[in-house]
Design a protein around this motif. Structure first.
Motif, PDB file in Angstrom:
ATOM      1  N   ARG A 114      -7.881  -1.613   2.893  1.00 17.07           N
ATOM      2  CA  ARG A 114      -9.189  -1.527   2.231  1.00 17.07           C
ATOM      3  C   ARG A 114      -9.681  -0.082   2.146  1.00 17.07           C
ATOM      4  O   ARG A 114     -10.260   0.331   1.139  1.00 17.07           O
ATOM      5  CB  ARG A 114     -10.204  -2.409   2.947  1.00 17.07           C
ATOM      6  CG  ARG A 114     -10.045  -3.888   2.629  1.00 17.07           C
ATOM      7  CD  ARG A 114     -11.207  -4.723   3.144  1.00 17.07           C
ATOM      8  NE  ARG A 114     -11.175  -4.899   4.582  1.00 17.07           N
ATOM      9  CZ  ARG A 114     -10.410  -5.778   5.215  1.00 17.07           C
ATOM     10  NH1 ARG A 114      -9.620  -6.584   4.530  1.00 17.07           N
ATOM     11  NH2 ARG A 114     -10.446  -5.876   6.524  1.00 17.07           N
ATOM     12  N   SER A 115      -9.442   0.692   3.186  1.00 13.62           N
ATOM     13  CA  SER A 115      -9.904   2.085   3.193  1.00 13.62           C
ATOM     14  C   SER A 115      -9.180   2.934   2.144  1.00 13.62           C
ATOM     15  O   SER A 115      -9.661   3.999   1.775  1.00 13.62           O
ATOM     16  CB  SER A 115      -9.740   2.705   4.587  1.00 13.62           C
ATOM     17  OG  SER A 115      -8.383   3.003   4.866  1.00 13.62           O
ATOM     18  N   HIS A 116      -8.024   2.444   1.682  1.00 13.63           N
ATOM     19  CA  HIS A 116      -7.285   3.119   0.609  1.00 13.63           C
ATOM     20  C   HIS A 116      -7.533   2.466  -0.749  1.00 13.63           C
ATOM     21  O   HIS A 116      -6.782   2.678  -1.700  1.00 13.63           O
ATOM     22  CB  HIS A 116      -5.790   3.154   0.936  1.00 13.63           C
ATOM     23  CG  HIS A 116      -5.439   4.217   1.920  1.00 13.63           C
ATOM     24  ND1 HIS A 116      -5.619   4.065   3.278  1.00 13.63           N
ATOM     25  CD2 HIS A 116      -4.949   5.472   1.741  1.00 13.63           C
ATOM     26  CE1 HIS A 116      -5.242   5.168   3.886  1.00 13.63           C
ATOM     27  NE2 HIS A 116      -4.834   6.039   2.985  1.00 13.63           N
ATOM     28  N   LYS A 151      -5.717  -2.836  -6.623  1.00 15.84           N
ATOM     29  CA  LYS A 151      -6.433  -1.575  -6.409  1.00 15.84           C
ATOM     30  C   LYS A 151      -7.323  -1.317  -7.591  1.00 15.84           C
ATOM     31  O   LYS A 151      -6.948  -1.524  -8.720  1.00 15.84           O
ATOM     32  CB  LYS A 151      -5.450  -0.420  -6.229  1.00 15.84           C
ATOM     33  CG  LYS A 151      -6.118   0.874  -5.822  1.00 15.84           C
ATOM     34  CD  LYS A 151      -5.111   1.879  -5.332  1.00 15.84           C
ATOM     35  CE  LYS A 151      -5.858   3.051  -4.724  1.00 15.84           C
ATOM     36  NZ  LYS A 151      -4.960   4.039  -4.159  1.00 15.84           N
ATOM     37  N   GLU A 155      -7.765  -3.352   7.309  1.00 16.27           N
ATOM     38  CA  GLU A 155      -8.817  -2.345   7.158  1.00 16.27           C
ATOM     39  C   GLU A 155      -8.254  -1.053   6.573  1.00 16.27           C
ATOM     40  O   GLU A 155      -8.886  -0.418   5.727  1.00 16.27           O
ATOM     41  CB  GLU A 155      -9.498  -2.074   8.507  1.00 16.27           C
ATOM     42  CG  GLU A 155     -10.619  -1.082   8.422  1.00 16.27           C
ATOM     43  CD  GLU A 155     -11.673  -1.415   7.366  1.00 16.27           C
ATOM     44  OE1 GLU A 155     -12.131  -0.480   6.661  1.00 16.27           O
ATOM     45  OE2 GLU A 155     -12.032  -2.591   7.201  1.00 16.27           O
ATOM     46  N   LEU A 156      -7.067  -0.671   6.986  1.00 18.89           N
ATOM     47  CA  LEU A 156      -6.414   0.513   6.429  1.00 18.89           C
ATOM     48  C   LEU A 156      -6.186   0.332   4.928  1.00 18.89           C
ATOM     49  O   LEU A 156      -6.446   1.241   4.134  1.00 18.89           O
ATOM     50  CB  LEU A 156      -5.086   0.771   7.148  1.00 18.89           C
ATOM     51  CG  LEU A 156      -4.283   1.968   6.664  1.00 18.89           C
ATOM     52  CD1 LEU A 156      -5.025   3.274   6.930  1.00 18.89           C
ATOM     53  CD2 LEU A 156      -2.912   1.992   7.347  1.00 18.89           C
ATOM     54  N   GLU A 216      -7.556  -4.366  -2.288  1.00 17.50           N
ATOM     55  CA  GLU A 216      -8.071  -5.692  -1.952  1.00 17.50           C
ATOM     56  C   GLU A 216      -6.867  -6.592  -1.738  1.00 17.50           C
ATOM     57  O   GLU A 216      -5.934  -6.606  -2.553  1.00 17.50           O
ATOM     58  CB  GLU A 216      -8.903  -6.235  -3.123  1.00 17.50           C
ATOM     59  CG  GLU A 216      -9.303  -7.677  -2.983  1.00 17.50           C
ATOM     60  CD  GLU A 216      -9.896  -8.253  -4.256  1.00 17.50           C
ATOM     61  OE1 GLU A 216     -10.078  -9.484  -4.293  1.00 17.50           O
ATOM     62  OE2 GLU A 216     -10.155  -7.500  -5.217  1.00 17.50           O
ATOM     63  N   ARG A 251      -6.285  -4.310  11.735  1.00 16.31           N
ATOM     64  CA  ARG A 251      -6.307  -2.856  11.517  1.00 16.31           C
ATOM     65  C   ARG A 251      -5.537  -2.482  10.248  1.00 16.31           C
ATOM     66  O   ARG A 251      -5.954  -1.597   9.500  1.00 16.31           O
ATOM     67  CB  ARG A 251      -5.753  -2.134  12.738  1.00 16.31           C
ATOM     68  CG  ARG A 251      -6.724  -2.230  13.919  1.00 16.31           C
ATOM     69  CD  ARG A 251      -6.223  -1.593  15.177  1.00 16.31           C
ATOM     70  NE  ARG A 251      -5.878  -0.192  15.022  1.00 16.31           N
ATOM     71  CZ  ARG A 251      -5.273   0.508  15.974  1.00 16.31           C
ATOM     72  NH1 ARG A 251      -4.961  -0.057  17.133  1.00 16.31           N
ATOM     73  NH2 ARG A 251      -4.968   1.775  15.772  1.00 16.31           N
ATOM     74  N   THR A 262       0.816  -1.220   0.000  1.00 13.64           N
ATOM     75  CA  THR A 262       0.000   0.000   0.000  1.00 13.64           C
ATOM     76  C   THR A 262       0.844   1.262   0.000  1.00 13.64           C
ATOM     77  O   THR A 262       0.329   2.338  -0.260  1.00 13.64           O
ATOM     78  CB  THR A 262      -0.921   0.057   1.237  1.00 13.64           C
ATOM     79  OG1 THR A 262      -0.114   0.137   2.415  1.00 13.64           O
ATOM     80  CG2 THR A 262      -1.857  -1.131   1.300  1.00 13.64           C
TER      81      THR A 262
END
Length: 157
Positions: A86-88, A157, A83-84, A91, A80, A53
């Motif tokens: 995914r929030s950006h 992404k 989730e970070l 997958e 966490r 990421t």
């Protein structure tokens, strides 16, 4: 867009600590030293995901001088990180890892490690690999001073 991340972590053995690997409390005479639960495998996987990421590393997100993370469950931290990611917009497609440990023997625990990591990452167990090896008694792992882990993660992404 596909991205690959690589993670690596090492923890030394210490008396009076548990040996947590991939969220499994592995029976061992000594555990691993660290600010959190010292789960070297979960840390390597987290760094692999973060590497893909480009959002830093677990030391940046969960600093070892922050009392909030003292004794932290590394699978919670890994969740966490997932989730970070995914929030950006990422997958988690696949993760593979290798643990180098002369002791303890890890083969009986690999499937549970895969299950735990998959659950924390929010992916199918089919998308998580865990392998174990010794170092044929070479280096700090071979001298039974600690455990090392490597991981790669493929993200989309």
């Amino acid at each position: 867009m596909l991205r690959i991340g690589h993670g690596y972590d090492v923890h030394q053995f210490a008396e009076g600590r548990r040996c947590i690997l991939g969220g499994v409390d592995v029976p061992s005479e000594r555990g691993l030293l660290g600010h959190s639960d010292a789960d070297v495998l979960a840390h390597a996987v987290a760094d692999a995901v973060l590497g893909a990421t480009r959002l830093g590393d677990i030391g940046k997100l969960f600093p070892d001088d922050d009392p909030a993370y003292e004794g932290a469950d590394s699978l919670v931290l890994l969740a966490r990180v997932a989730e970070l990611a995914r929030s950006h917009g990422f997958e988690i497609v696949d993760v593979d890892s290798t643990v180098a440990a002369q002791v303890p023997k890890l083969a009986p625990y690999r499937e549970q490690m895969r299950e735990n990591l998959a659950r924390a990452l929010g992916v199918s167990i089919d998308n998580v690999g865990v392998k174990a090896t010794t170092t044929e008694r070479l280096g700090f792992v071979g001298r039974e001073e600690g455990i090392a882990a490597w991981a790669v993660a493929l993200l989309k992404k």
